[in-house]
Scaffold this active site. Structure first.
Site, PDB file in Angstrom:
ATOM      1  CG  HIS A 410      -2.249   0.677   0.980  1.00 29.11           C
ATOM      2  ND1 HIS A 410      -2.392   1.776   0.158  1.00 29.11           N
ATOM      3  CD2 HIS A 410      -3.493   0.402   1.444  1.00 29.11           C
ATOM      4  CE1 HIS A 410      -3.660   2.154   0.143  1.00 29.11           C
ATOM      5  NE2 HIS A 410      -4.352   1.331   0.907  1.00 29.11           N
ATOM      6  NE  ARG A 411       6.124   0.017   2.012  1.00 26.10           N
ATOM      7  CZ  ARG A 411       7.314  -0.552   2.193  1.00 26.10           C
ATOM      8  NH1 ARG A 411       8.172  -0.044   3.079  1.00 26.10           N
ATOM      9  NH2 ARG A 411       7.653  -1.623   1.496  1.00 26.10           N
TER      10      ARG A 411
END
Length: 437
Positions: A410-411
């Site tokens: 998700h980064r």
């Protein structure tokens, strides 16, 4: 003319490697491209080939030693050259004499009596660091420090047998093995003055479990690397998961037509790898990895393919998949699989890429969620194709479907981007003609 053979830097991010085995005996000749030595890194075991004809005059390290890149590990001579006075030759080359070299780098235990202490963790009642200290500093390899942390050992309490008394992998493994053996051994009876012989305590559940019939399989460097990397991935990479079910009747029909005319047999996985590249081309935001200073987005689409071997899972990288035909993907994937199972992959084969394809469909697995292989941004877990009831145009019918689970970091990637990517992938699978045009 004799020259030193140095431990190669087989990977850009690997400062040390383990000398697995010498493939040429001391004094034996070799020809160009013959394998001289096998080197084990965190990612693969590599055979280092000779770049010319010659003879292996002598080795400076034995198999099992962990050695820093650039360290002399052998002396090579010209073709037909015979070893003479090795002591004089080594002195001329600026390395230790044979006797000194034997003590420094070829023996598991130095001949110095002071260094002949058992490589075990001292009892708590008498802690005394046995490791080499210089002004309070203990010299040890990064791998040894990591293994000591994993084993719960105090690195300062170990005796080093590496060059200059440095603590290396074998020292930590020996200490851990000695500790485990001591823990599994039955305790000595208590003195009669303190307790009668018949009053010995019953074995605890832990003791019973430890002394049961079992086999301990030592961790290979690759097994430890897999464990460490995937543990770090689950701990530090914020995973999220998207699931999709793809209709694959047309994909399977296309594969059948291709294999009827192509000299290279194409698998379902080869077509799925091409679909991944197609989706990456349409949603380039997915073709990225997280770095501390920035999100790095790639121009070419490099895709890793998971390959199971006897030593563990490896993920060689197919380069520029967006420009490869399906038959080229099939050819390269099979070559990688053969080399992986033969232990002949190079570390460069395992570096790069932003996504991995892991397929367990051949085992009948319908669905699974895979762990991202850092520093990549995603991994696509592929299940088995199966018949399933679906509703089409208001009527229930049977369709051939395949389930996939996309694990995403998700980064660098937001959920909406991953959803667009999965939609593009599904479209490519269900309308596969675009994979071959």
């Amino acid at each position: 003319m004799a020259e030193l053979f140095l431990m190669p830097a087989v990977a850009a991010d690997t400062a040390t490697a383990v000398l697995s085995a010498w493939q040429v005996a001391p004094g034996a000749p070799f020809t160009k491209d013959d394998a001289l030595v096998s080197i084990e890194t965190d990612k693969a075991e590599v055979d280092v080939a000779a770049d010319r004809d010659g003879v292996l005059l002598t080795t400076l390290y034995e198999a099992g030693a962990e050695i820093e890149a650039g360290t002399p590990i052998a002396v090579l001579g010209a073709a037909g050259e015979r070893p003479g006075d090795l002591g004089a030759l080594l002195a001329e080359l600026g390395v230790a004499t044979p006797a000194a070299a034997g003590r420094a780098v070829r023996r598991d235990v130095p001949e110095d009596p002071a260094a002949d202490r058992p490589r075990t963790t001292p009892a708590p009642a008498a802690p005394a660091p046995a490791g080499p200290e210089h002004g309070g500093r203990v010299f040890s390899s990064p791998l040894a420090r990591r293994l000591a942390r994993e084993a719960g050992l105090d690195i300062t309490a170990l005796t080093g047998t590496g060059p200059g008394g440095r603590i290396v992998r074998r020292d930590v493994e020996a200490a851990a093995a000695a500790r485990d053996t001591a823990g599994a051994a039955p305790r000595a009876p208590a003195p009669l003055a303190t307790a009668p012989a018949t009053a010995a305590p019953a074995p605890t559940a832990t003791t019973t479990a430890d002394t049961g019939a079992h086999t301990d399989i030592p961790h290979s460097r690759m097994r430890r690397a897999i464990a460490t990397r995937l543990t770090e991935s689950k701990q530090h990479t914020p995973h999220f998961y998207l699931r999709a079910t793809c209709a694959v009747a047309e994909l399977l029909a296309l594969r059948q037509r291709i294999n009827a005319v192509s000299p290279v047999k194409v698998s379902v996985n080869d077509l799925l790898v091409k679909a991944v590249a197609t989706a990456h081309t349409q949603v380039p935001e997915m073709n990225a990895v997280w770095r501390p200073e920035a999100v790095r987005r790639f121009d070419a689409v490099d895709v890793s393919v998971a390959v199971a071997t006897d030593k563990g899972l490896v993920t060689p990288v197919l380069r520029g998949v967006e420009n490869l035909s399906v038959s080229a993907i099939a050819t390269r994937t099979r070559a990688f699989a053969e080399r992986a199972r033969a232990g002949a992959l190079h570390p460069a084969d395992l570096e790069g890429g932003s996504i991995t394809v892991s397929n367990l469909g051949m085992y009948g697995v319908e669905e699974f969620a895979a762990i991202i292989n850092p520093p990549q941004a995603a991994i696509l877990a592929v299940g088995a194709a199966r018949d399933e009831a679906v509703v089409r145009d208001g009527a229930v019918t049977v369709a051939r479907v395949l389930g996939v689970v996309l694990s995403v970091d998700h980064r660098p990637v937001d959920g909406a981007v991953a959803a667009r990517w999965l939609a593009a992938f599904t479209e490519a699978v269900e309308n596969p003609v675009r994979l071959v045009v």
